[in-house]
Scaffold this motif. Structure first.
Motif, PDB file in Angstrom:
ATOM      1  N   LYS A 137      -5.875  10.157 -12.149  1.00 47.23           N
ATOM      2  CA  LYS A 137      -6.635  10.047 -10.910  1.00 47.23           C
ATOM      3  C   LYS A 137      -7.269  11.409 -10.586  1.00 47.23           C
ATOM      4  CE  LYS A 137      -3.742   6.367  -9.011  1.00 47.23           C
ATOM      5  NZ  LYS A 137      -2.830   5.957  -7.908  1.00 47.23           N
ATOM      6  N   HIS A 139      -9.735  13.800  -7.869  1.00 48.52           N
ATOM      7  CA  HIS A 139     -10.233  13.970  -6.507  1.00 48.52           C
ATOM      8  C   HIS A 139     -11.753  14.103  -6.532  1.00 48.52           C
ATOM      9  CE1 HIS A 139      -6.119  14.446  -5.172  1.00 48.52           C
ATOM     10  NE2 HIS A 139      -5.933  15.428  -6.048  1.00 48.52           N
ATOM     11  N   GLN A 140     -12.371  14.040  -5.363  1.00 50.74           N
ATOM     12  CA  GLN A 140     -13.832  14.116  -5.288  1.00 50.74           C
ATOM     13  C   GLN A 140     -14.373  15.436  -5.818  1.00 50.74           C
ATOM     14  OE1 GLN A 140     -14.986  13.158  -1.239  1.00 50.74           O
ATOM     15  NE2 GLN A 140     -15.293  11.011  -1.778  1.00 50.74           N
ATOM     16  N   ASP A 141     -13.568  16.507  -5.730  1.00 52.56           N
ATOM     17  CA  ASP A 141     -14.025  17.815  -6.227  1.00 52.56           C
ATOM     18  C   ASP A 141     -13.829  17.968  -7.730  1.00 52.56           C
ATOM     19  OD1 ASP A 141     -11.292  18.070  -6.424  1.00 52.56           O
ATOM     20  OD2 ASP A 141     -11.119  19.790  -5.080  1.00 52.56           O
ATOM     21  N   GLY A 142     -13.346  16.910  -8.392  1.00 52.67           N
ATOM     22  CA  GLY A 142     -13.151  16.951  -9.840  1.00 52.67           C
ATOM     23  C   GLY A 142     -11.772  17.387 -10.273  1.00 52.67           C
ATOM     24  N   GLN A 143     -10.956  17.874  -9.324  1.00 50.45           N
ATOM     25  CA  GLN A 143      -9.595  18.252  -9.684  1.00 50.45           C
ATOM     26  C   GLN A 143      -8.755  16.999  -9.925  1.00 50.45           C
ATOM     27  OE1 GLN A 143      -7.690  21.319  -7.392  1.00 50.45           O
ATOM     28  NE2 GLN A 143      -9.494  22.628  -7.357  1.00 50.45           N
ATOM     29  N   GLU A 145      -5.196  14.721 -10.094  1.00 53.93           N
ATOM     30  CA  GLU A 145      -3.959  14.499  -9.340  1.00 53.93           C
ATOM     31  C   GLU A 145      -2.760  14.740 -10.257  1.00 53.93           C
ATOM     32  OE1 GLU A 145      -1.570  13.683  -6.115  1.00 53.93           O
ATOM     33  OE2 GLU A 145      -3.765  13.735  -6.085  1.00 53.93           O
TER      34      GLU A 145
END
Length: 286
Positions: A137, A139-143, A145
């Motif tokens: 998964k 995040h929106q910033d590309g990092q 989970e």
């Protein structure tokens, strides 16, 4: 038996090899051969190259002036050996249990399942298998989970085939290398802004960097080493490692950044060799 190339190694850049300096070469080499299942590929007067299926992964060297590095020195947190499948991770765990290998811990990181131990001179080791990339998964910033949850070792052990273990499987690689550094902002500047790796995750006192959407090829933390300066000559532990670029444009961009910032580097063994801010050697190669 060979297997499909791990996702980590198909990215624009990945960790290719690692080099440790040790005081007792026969003892440490024997551990990596018998407990981890690596094979000797090459011998020299000062050391050995170990690997899998003829592919070099780990170089061990020693010398008369070698001295033990303090625990809080910059250097290695762990070398992470990536198994080609969860089955091979389970098979190694079964081997480890039957040979009384002492484990330091085990974690479910969501993107991977990992087992931790140390070699006879205290160099950290991670043995892990990635979960399929499509299950990660972001995040929106590309990092990505990630977490540190308890790994059910008994369940993993029970999933192992009941067959003889004859060493690391073909396709085993160094999936990532985790470093001890002096401070995180400086690590971010070097690995992200100079070398061009993407910051994929952050934890208190740690950053995780990668290329091509992998969870991390390089990590850096200050958990034992906050404020550490450059490594001294002759220290045991991590001497250097290789970051190999599948994408020559990314390599050229990194080398150009080194020149722009006037960071000392030299051509060596077909690559570009330099030191990070803590004196850890790094070869950029294609």
């Amino acid at each position: 038996m060979t297997t499909e190339t791990s996702y980590a190694l198909t990215r624009p850049a990945y960790v290719d090899q690692s080099h440790l300096v040790v005081t007792d070469l026969p003892l440490v080499s024997s551990f990596y051969q018998s407990m981890l299942g690596l094979e000797v590929i090459e011998n020299s007067a000062s050391g050995e190259v170990l690997g899998v299926d003829g592919t070099p992964l780990l170089t061990l060297t020693t010398g008369k002036d070698v001295r033990i590095a303090p625990r809080n020195a910059a250097g290695l947190f762990h070398t992470a050996f990536l198994m080609p499948s969860r089955t091979e991770l389970a098979r190694w765990l079964r081997h480890a249990a039957h040979n009384n290998v002492v484990l330091d811990g085990a974690s479910d990181h969501l993107v991977s399942e990992a087992i931790y131990l140390s070699d006879p001179e205290g160099n950290g080791i991670e043995i892990y298998a990635d979960r399929p990339h499509e299950q990660w998964k972001f995040h929106q910033d590309g990092q990505v989970e990630m977490a540190t949850l308890r790994l059910d070792l008994q369940s993993l052990y029970n999933s192992a085939p009941d067959d003889a273990w004859d060493g690391m499987a073909g396709g085993t690689a160094i999936g990532h290398i985790h470093l001890q550094v002096g401070n995180i902002p400086e690590a971010d500047t070097f690995y992200r802004d100079v070398l061009g790796l993407k910051l994929m995750a952050q934890r208190p006192g740690a950053s995780f960097f990668a290329t091509g959407g992998y969870h991390h090829h390089v990590a850096a933390n200050v958990w034992n080493s906050r404020g550490a300066g450059p490594r001294a000559d002759g220290m045991t532990g991590l001497s250097d490692y290789t970051l190999c670029f599948n994408d020559k444009a990314s390599l050229d961009k990194a080398v150009a950044k080194l020149d722009e910032l006037e960071i000392n580097s030299e051509k060596r063994n077909g690559g570009v060799f330099l030191h990070d801010p803590w004196g850890i050697g790094l070869t950029l190669s294609a």
